[in-house]
Design a protein around this motif. Structure first.
Motif, PDB file in Angstrom:
ATOM      1  N   TYR A   1       0.814  -1.218   0.000  1.00  0.00           N
ATOM      2  CA  TYR A   1       0.000   0.000   0.000  1.00  0.00           C
ATOM      3  C   TYR A   1       0.847   1.269   0.000  1.00  0.00           C
TER       4      TYR A   1
ATOM      5  N   GLU B   1       0.987   3.319  -3.405  1.00  0.00           N
ATOM      6  CA  GLU B   1      -0.128   4.216  -3.686  1.00  0.00           C
ATOM      7  C   GLU B   1      -0.055   5.472  -2.820  1.00  0.00           C
ATOM      8  N   LEU B   2       0.323   5.296  -1.550  1.00  0.00           N
ATOM      9  CA  LEU B   2       0.462   6.447  -0.658  1.00  0.00           C
ATOM     10  C   LEU B   2       1.508   7.419  -1.176  1.00  0.00           C
TER      11      LEU B   2
ATOM     12  N   TRP C   1       2.552   7.786  -4.237  1.00  0.00           N
ATOM     13  CA  TRP C   1       2.092   8.413  -5.473  1.00  0.00           C
ATOM     14  C   TRP C   1       1.225   9.630  -5.168  1.00  0.00           C
ATOM     15  N   GLU C   2       0.345   9.499  -4.162  1.00  0.00           N
ATOM     16  CA  GLU C   2      -0.512  10.612  -3.778  1.00  0.00           C
ATOM     17  C   GLU C   2       0.291  11.710  -3.079  1.00  0.00           C
ATOM     18  N   ARG C   3       1.201  11.313  -2.201  1.00  0.00           N
ATOM     19  CA  ARG C   3       1.965  12.290  -1.428  1.00  0.00           C
ATOM     20  C   ARG C   3       2.921  13.096  -2.306  1.00  0.00           C
TER      21      ARG C   3
ATOM     22  N   GLN D   1       2.534  14.241  -5.212  1.00  0.00           N
ATOM     23  CA  GLN D   1       1.851  15.347  -5.859  1.00  0.00           C
ATOM     24  C   GLN D   1       1.770  16.556  -4.939  1.00  0.00           C
ATOM     25  N   THR D   2       1.629  16.307  -3.640  1.00  0.00           N
ATOM     26  CA  THR D   2       1.603  17.408  -2.674  1.00  0.00           C
ATOM     27  C   THR D   2       3.008  17.901  -2.376  1.00  0.00           C
ATOM     28  N   TRP D   3       3.945  16.970  -2.200  1.00  0.00           N
ATOM     29  CA  TRP D   3       5.315  17.337  -1.824  1.00  0.00           C
ATOM     30  C   TRP D   3       5.998  18.167  -2.902  1.00  0.00           C
TER      31      TRP D   3
ATOM     32  N   THR E   1       6.937  10.143   8.738  1.00  0.00           N
ATOM     33  CA  THR E   1       6.248   9.342   7.733  1.00  0.00           C
ATOM     34  C   THR E   1       6.537   7.859   7.939  1.00  0.00           C
TER      35      THR E   1
ATOM     36  N   ASP F   1      11.340  10.861  -6.962  1.00  0.00           N
ATOM     37  CA  ASP F   1      10.786  10.773  -8.301  1.00  0.00           C
ATOM     38  C   ASP F   1      11.925  10.962  -9.282  1.00  0.00           C
TER      39      ASP F   1
END
Length: 187
Positions: free
Chosen positions: A20, A23-24, A26-28, A30-32, A45, A124
């Motif tokens: 999991y 997925e976490l 991938w979402e984070r 975008q914010t970071w 974290t 990334d």
């Protein structure tokens, strides 16, 4: 026999793409990506890794997520005549790891704190993120704690710049267990 909760967190972070955590992340990410280079976070974290490196949920200890650009040094192309090998454009790399550079940048941003340790939290194609654990040696809760008593000594000031963190010791070759070390020799 039951396993501690931290073991399950560690197993999930060991293979982020299969659990999991992928997925976490991938979402984070975008914010970071939209945040500043250094952001103070309320809680780690990766709680298992942070606690292994000395984090405790108490006053005087904070966690900062630091972003750093990946890759070696960027150097502009030399304009005059050179063959490609002698331009000095490729493979110009720092002698420090990106993790050490992230620790030092965080220490400069928080001059009254000492860097305890740091750990990877994401990457990334362009950047890497590390969470740096910082301790305030002048805080009364830290001064009274026997676990952090050694930080009172002024000789421990600026330890990150002298390569005294875990990443710094690794970069200086002090974590190797090979031929010639005391534990490797068998008699």
């Amino acid at each position: 026999m039951s396993r501690p909760f931290y073991n399950y967190i560690g197993d999930a972070w060991a293979r982020p793409k299969d659990t999991y955590v992928g997925e976490l992340l991938w979402e984070r990410m975008q914010t970071w990506r939209r945040e500043r280079a250094s952001v103070r976070v309320s809680r780690p974290t990766r709680l298992d890794r942070a606690r292994r490196l000395g984090y405790r949920a108490k006053q005087g200890i904070i966690v900062v997520r630091t972003r750093i650009r990946r890759g070696g040094r960027r150097k502009s192309r030399y304009v005059r005549g050179r063959r490609t090998k002698r331009m000095g454009q490729y493979r110009i790399t720092p002698r420090k790891s990106l993790q050490r550079i992230a620790e030092e940048r965080t220490a400069r941003k928080y001059p009254n704190m000492e860097v305890l340790n740091s750990y990877w939290v994401g990457s990334d194609g362009k950047r890497k993120w590390y969470e740096v654990i910082l301790v305030d040696p002048a805080h009364p809760a830290i001064r009274a704690d026997p676990q952090f008593k050694w930080l009172k000594n002024p000789s421990n000031r600026g330890r990150v710049f002298r390569g005294k963190t875990s990443a710094g010791k690794k970069g200086r070759g002090l974590r190797k267990r090979g031929i010639g070390s005391e534990k490797a020799t068998v008699r």
